[in-house]
Write an enzyme that holds these catalytic residues in place. Structure first.
Site, PDB file in Angstrom:
ATOM      1  N   ASP A  13       3.542  23.690  -7.073  1.00 41.25           N
ATOM      2  CA  ASP A  13       3.892  22.225  -6.017  1.00 41.25           C
ATOM      3  C   ASP A  13       5.502  21.894  -6.624  1.00 41.25           C
ATOM      4  OD1 ASP A  13       4.135  19.050  -5.142  1.00 41.25           O
ATOM      5  OD2 ASP A  13       2.015  19.660  -5.394  1.00 41.25           O
ATOM      6  N   HIS A  41       0.024  19.458   6.752  1.00 41.41           N
ATOM      7  CA  HIS A  41      -0.510  18.004   8.174  1.00 41.41           C
ATOM      8  C   HIS A  41       0.734  17.041   7.752  1.00 41.41           C
ATOM      9  CE1 HIS A  41      -2.874  15.204   5.201  1.00 41.41           C
ATOM     10  NE2 HIS A  41      -2.075  15.488   4.905  1.00 41.41           N
TER      11      HIS A  41
END
Ligand SMILES: C[S@@+](CC[C@H](N)C(=O)[O-])C[C@H]1O[C@@H](n2cnc3c(N)ncnc32)[C@H](O)[C@@H]1O
Length: 299
Positions: free
Chosen positions: A168, A205
């Site tokens: 991340d 998304h």
């Protein structure tokens, strides 16, 4: 709990509280229970339990994130996004995108991480029970955009042959904490990966088609050498057949519109498009007991 117990616990006036509880009962969030001497009383429902701060099925952190003023203000600028697709209402409201904002406001970043972790508590067991075969034959699992590593923590426990890599942004992994069997790696989603890479959970998304195709191309190259695959865990919108989760999926699509630059929930045809453009030869979709489905994409 009676109305009077509730109002004294919360330190608020009974009359407006009565009206709020009447509304929440109508929505099925609490149910009415006549207490002693006919005074109004309330009991929990499965929905209200989801709002409790603690507990395995708590969704409180997600609700606290979405109802935070930082997340609510962009809804007021939604017309900017609708008038010019690609203009981000979050940027109009805050001057930067949600990820830069979270990097410079650690408290908001923490709200996001906690909200994601509470959702992961639902998705990950649903994957473990619904499609354990997806993890067969893999030796390492990279969770791209893995947040604080909560997903990998559960996966490496369920499938102990997996080595977990939580990937991340550097400021996110720097506060992720130590998890046995999981290595934290900080980097940018668009950089060249030097690691095998398999899982994108609730990540694509957040991005428009072009960014998704770029991310997926890099994932494909990384797994190609090792005969691996990419697992996408995201909603699949069914436009023709509605299921009982359609409402949540469509609501999430609105949240993507308000909070990301070009993110969206995708139909199967739209998933097929980005996967095809990224060069994947085939993919399968597995339905699990969650809002998200598991898409296995093979290079
Ligand atoms: C919606 S969260 C999903 C978190 C996690 N996968 C889960 O399901 O709980 C999206 C994640 O993408 C990460 N992210 C956003 N931009 C990124 C970038 N440029 N590089 C790496 N990670 C990024 C965020 O920090 C965040 O943790």
């Amino acid at each position: 709990m009676t109305l009077y117990e509730l109002s004294s616990t919360l330190g608020c006036a009974p009359s407006p509280l009565y009206r709020i509880m009447r509304f929440l009962m109508h929505r099925g969030i609490f149910k009415g229970k006549l207490a002693r001497q006919g005074s109004p009383g309330y009991a929990q429902t499965p929905l209200s339990r989801r709002l409790m701060k603690h507990g395995e099925h708590s969704m409180a952190a997600l609700i606290l994130l979405e109802s935070n003023p930082v997340m609510l203000t962009p809804w007021l600028s939604l017309s900017a996004r609708v008038l010019a697709d690609g203009t981000s209402s979050f940027e109009v409201a805050h001057g930067e995108d949600i990820w830069s904002y979270s990097a410079s406001n650690p408290a908001h970043g923490q709200l996001i991480n906690e909200a994601m972790a509470c959702d992961a508590r639902v998705i990950v067991p649903a994957m473990i029970h619904g499609c354990p075969e997806v993890f067969d034959g893999l030796s390492s699992l990279v969770d791209v955009g893995g947040g604080n590593g909560k997903t990998l923590k559960v996966l490496v426990k369920a499938f102990p042959w997996l080595r977990g890599i939580n990937f991340d942004q550097p400021h996110v992994v720097s506060v992720a904490g130590v998890i046995s069997g999981v290595e934290n790696v900080g980097g940018d989603i668009s950089s060249d990966y030097e690691i095998d890479l398999y899982e994108l959970q609730w990540v694509l998304h957040d991005w428009g088609d072009n960014e998704c195709i770029q991310i997926l191309k890099k994932c494909r190259e990384a797994v190609l050498k090792n005969k691996g695959k990419v697992i996408i865990v995201d909603a699949v919108i069914e436009e023709a057949e509605k299921d009982k989760l359609t409402d949540v999926k469509l609501a999430l699509d609105m949240a993507m519109m308000a909070h990301t630059n070009k993110g969206k929930e995708r139909t199967l045809k739209e998933w097929g498009f980005v996967l095809g453009e990224a060069g994947f030869s085939r993919y399968t979709v597995k339905t699990i007991h969650a809002v998200q489905s598991v898409i296995e994409a093979f290079p």
